[in-house]
Design a protein around this motif. Structure first.
Motif, PDB file in Angstrom:
ATOM      1  N   ALA A   3       0.825  -1.210   0.000  1.00 50.60           N
ATOM      2  CA  ALA A   3       0.000   0.000   0.000  1.00 50.60           C
ATOM      3  C   ALA A   3       0.857   1.257   0.000  1.00 50.60           C
ATOM      4  N   ARG A   4       1.841   1.279   0.876  1.00 46.55           N
ATOM      5  CA  ARG A   4       2.704   2.460   0.996  1.00 46.55           C
ATOM      6  C   ARG A   4       3.427   2.745  -0.335  1.00 46.55           C
ATOM      7  N   THR A   5       3.874   1.671  -0.975  1.00 47.12           N
ATOM      8  CA  THR A   5       4.604   1.819  -2.231  1.00 47.12           C
ATOM      9  C   THR A   5       3.690   2.321  -3.347  1.00 47.12           C
ATOM     10  N   LEU A   6       2.491   1.773  -3.422  1.00 50.39           N
ATOM     11  CA  LEU A   6       1.566   2.175  -4.489  1.00 50.39           C
ATOM     12  C   LEU A   6       1.050   3.597  -4.267  1.00 50.39           C
ATOM     13  N   VAL A   7       0.903   4.004  -3.017  1.00 51.07           N
ATOM     14  CA  VAL A   7       0.536   5.395  -2.735  1.00 51.07           C
ATOM     15  C   VAL A   7       1.656   6.325  -3.206  1.00 51.07           C
ATOM     16  N   GLN A   8       2.889   5.917  -2.935  1.00 48.71           N
ATOM     17  CA  GLN A   8       4.048   6.707  -3.397  1.00 48.71           C
ATOM     18  C   GLN A   8       4.050   6.824  -4.919  1.00 48.71           C
ATOM     19  N   LEU A   9       3.574   5.765  -5.593  1.00 50.12           N
ATOM     20  CA  LEU A   9       3.507   5.758  -7.052  1.00 50.12           C
ATOM     21  C   LEU A   9       2.241   6.444  -7.587  1.00 50.12           C
ATOM     22  N   LYS A  10       1.513   7.115  -6.673  1.00 47.88           N
ATOM     23  CA  LYS A  10       0.357   7.962  -7.017  1.00 47.88           C
ATOM     24  C   LYS A  10      -0.940   7.189  -7.286  1.00 47.88           C
ATOM     25  N   TYR A  11      -1.116   6.063  -6.609  1.00 50.16           N
ATOM     26  CA  TYR A  11      -2.373   5.328  -6.727  1.00 50.16           C
ATOM     27  C   TYR A  11      -3.250   5.555  -5.490  1.00 50.16           C
ATOM     28  N   VAL A  12      -4.542   5.744  -5.718  1.00 46.12           N
ATOM     29  CA  VAL A  12      -5.520   5.696  -4.630  1.00 46.12           C
ATOM     30  C   VAL A  12      -5.599   4.225  -4.222  1.00 46.12           C
ATOM     31  N   THR A  13      -5.209   3.930  -2.994  1.00 47.78           N
ATOM     32  CA  THR A  13      -4.948   2.533  -2.622  1.00 47.78           C
ATOM     33  C   THR A  13      -5.929   2.035  -1.562  1.00 47.78           C
ATOM     34  N   TYR A  14      -6.564   0.918  -1.876  1.00 43.27           N
ATOM     35  CA  TYR A  14      -7.545   0.300  -0.988  1.00 43.27           C
ATOM     36  C   TYR A  14      -7.024  -1.055  -0.512  1.00 43.27           C
ATOM     37  N   ARG A  15      -7.240  -1.334   0.771  1.00 43.42           N
ATOM     38  CA  ARG A  15      -7.054  -2.674   1.319  1.00 43.42           C
ATOM     39  C   ARG A  15      -8.370  -3.073   1.978  1.00 43.42           C
ATOM     40  N   SER A  16      -8.667  -4.362   2.004  1.00 46.14           N
ATOM     41  CA  SER A  16      -9.872  -4.798   2.711  1.00 46.14           C
ATOM     42  C   SER A  16      -9.575  -6.070   3.489  1.00 46.14           C
ATOM     43  N   ASN A  17     -10.304  -6.227   4.591  1.00 42.13           N
ATOM     44  CA  ASN A  17     -10.171  -7.453   5.379  1.00 42.13           C
ATOM     45  C   ASN A  17     -11.086  -8.527   4.815  1.00 42.13           C
ATOM     46  N   PHE A  18     -10.550  -9.748   4.716  1.00 45.35           N
ATOM     47  CA  PHE A  18     -11.369 -10.872   4.285  1.00 45.35           C
ATOM     48  C   PHE A  18     -12.388 -11.243   5.361  1.00 45.35           C
ATOM     49  N   ARG A  19     -13.316 -12.099   5.012  1.00 46.04           N
ATOM     50  CA  ARG A  19     -14.404 -12.508   5.910  1.00 46.04           C
ATOM     51  C   ARG A  19     -13.888 -13.013   7.259  1.00 46.04           C
ATOM     52  N   GLY A  20     -14.499 -12.483   8.322  1.00 41.90           N
ATOM     53  CA  GLY A  20     -14.143 -12.921   9.667  1.00 41.90           C
ATOM     54  C   GLY A  20     -12.927 -12.242  10.245  1.00 41.90           C
ATOM     55  N   VAL A  21     -12.348 -11.277   9.511  1.00 40.87           N
ATOM     56  CA  VAL A  21     -11.152 -10.573   9.989  1.00 40.87           C
ATOM     57  C   VAL A  21     -11.530  -9.136  10.332  1.00 40.87           C
ATOM     58  N   GLY A  22     -11.067  -8.644  11.487  1.00 37.46           N
ATOM     59  CA  GLY A  22     -11.373  -7.278  11.884  1.00 37.46           C
ATOM     60  C   GLY A  22     -12.871  -7.062  11.960  1.00 37.46           C
TER      61      GLY A  22
END
Length: 208
Positions: free
Chosen positions: A54-73
Motif C-alpha cells: 500500500a505504501r509503495t503504491l501510494v508513493q507511485l500515485k495510486y488511490v490505494t484500498y485494502r480490505s479485510n477478508f471474511r471474519g477478519v477485523g
C-alpha cells in the motif's frame, strides 16, 4: 498504517466489509486494490507486506484500498476458502469504481500469499468481462497451496529465496508455463522479514 489512513465499512455479499483507504499527494494516476494473507493464520490488511504494498503504491500515485477478508477485523461472515472472498473483492472494486473520478482510472491489483490466490481468480473474471487491469503484483504467490489462476504476462511476481511456507520451486512450476519471470529476493523468507525495503525498491523500479 499512517496517520492519513481512512478505515470504513461498505456493504458486501454477506455483510459489512472493512476497508482501508490511503490517498496519494496530488492527482492520482490510478487505483489499486491489495489482498492480504490467510485469515486463519493471522492475516489481515494490516499485515506488514500488505502495508508495504500500500505504501509503495501510494508513493507511485495510486488511490490505494485494502480490505479485510471474511471474519477478519470488522468484516462480517466466515472464512470461505477463497471462494466467497472473490465476491467480496468484487464488491470492493465496485465501490472503488463508483467513487468520483475513479470510474476510468487504471487499475492495479496487488496480493500477498493467500491474497494472490483470491486475486488471481478475480483478475481472471475481470479479463473475461473485458475489463482492463494495468498491472498485477504478486508477492509470495501461493502456488504450492492453492490453484492460482494464470495471470497476464505483465504481472510482477516477487518471491523470497528461502520461503518455507511456499517453496520457490512451486512458484517456478506455476510461472514457467506462462513464461513469467520471477524476481527473487535473496535470503528472504515468506514474510520478507527485514527485506521489505527491497520489495518496495523492486516495485518502484518496475514502474520506471
Amino acid at each position: 498504517m499512517n496517520a492519513h489512513t481512512q478505515k470504513f465499512l461498505i456493504d458486501g455479499p454477506v455483510g459489512k466489509i472493512e476497508v482501508a483507504l490511503d490517498l496519494p499527494d496530488g492527482e492520482p494516476r490510478g487505483i489499486a486494490l491489495i489482498a492480504h494473507p490467510h485469515p486463519l493464520f493471522g492475516g489481515s490488511m494490516d499485515n506488514k507486506v500488505a502495508q508495504t504494498l500500500a505504501r509503495t503504491l501510494v508513493q507511485l500515485k495510486y488511490v490505494t484500498y485494502r480490505s479485510n477478508f471474511r471474519g477478519v477485523g470488522a468484516t462480517e461472515g466466515e472464512h470461505d476458502n477463497g471462494i466467497g472472498e472473490r465476491d467480496d473483492l468484487r464488491a470492493v472494486l465496485d465501490y472503488m469504481r463508483a467513487q468520483p473520478g475513479q470510474a476510468d482510472l487504471p487499475l492495479v491489483l496487488a496480493g500477498f500469499s493467500f491474497g494472490t490466490f483470491v486475486l488471481s481468480h478475480v483478475a481472471a473474471q475481470l479479463r473475461e468481462e473485458g475489463r482492463e487491469i494495468e498491472r498485477i503484483v504478486f508477492v509470495g504467490t501461493a502456488a504450492s497451496r492453492w490453484d492460482v489462476a494464470p495471470v497476464p504476462d505483465t504481472t510482477l511476481v516477487i518471491h523470497g529465496e528461502k520461503d518455507e511456507t511456499v517453496p520457490i520451486q512451486s512458484v517456478f512450476d506455476w510461472a514457467t508455463p506462462q513464461e513469467l519471470p520471477v524476481v527473487v529476493i535473496p535470503d528472504a523468507e515468506h514474510f520478507l522479514h527485514r527485506k521489505l525495503h527491497i520489495l518496495k525498491r523492486i516495485i518502484v523500479d518496475a514502474w520506471r
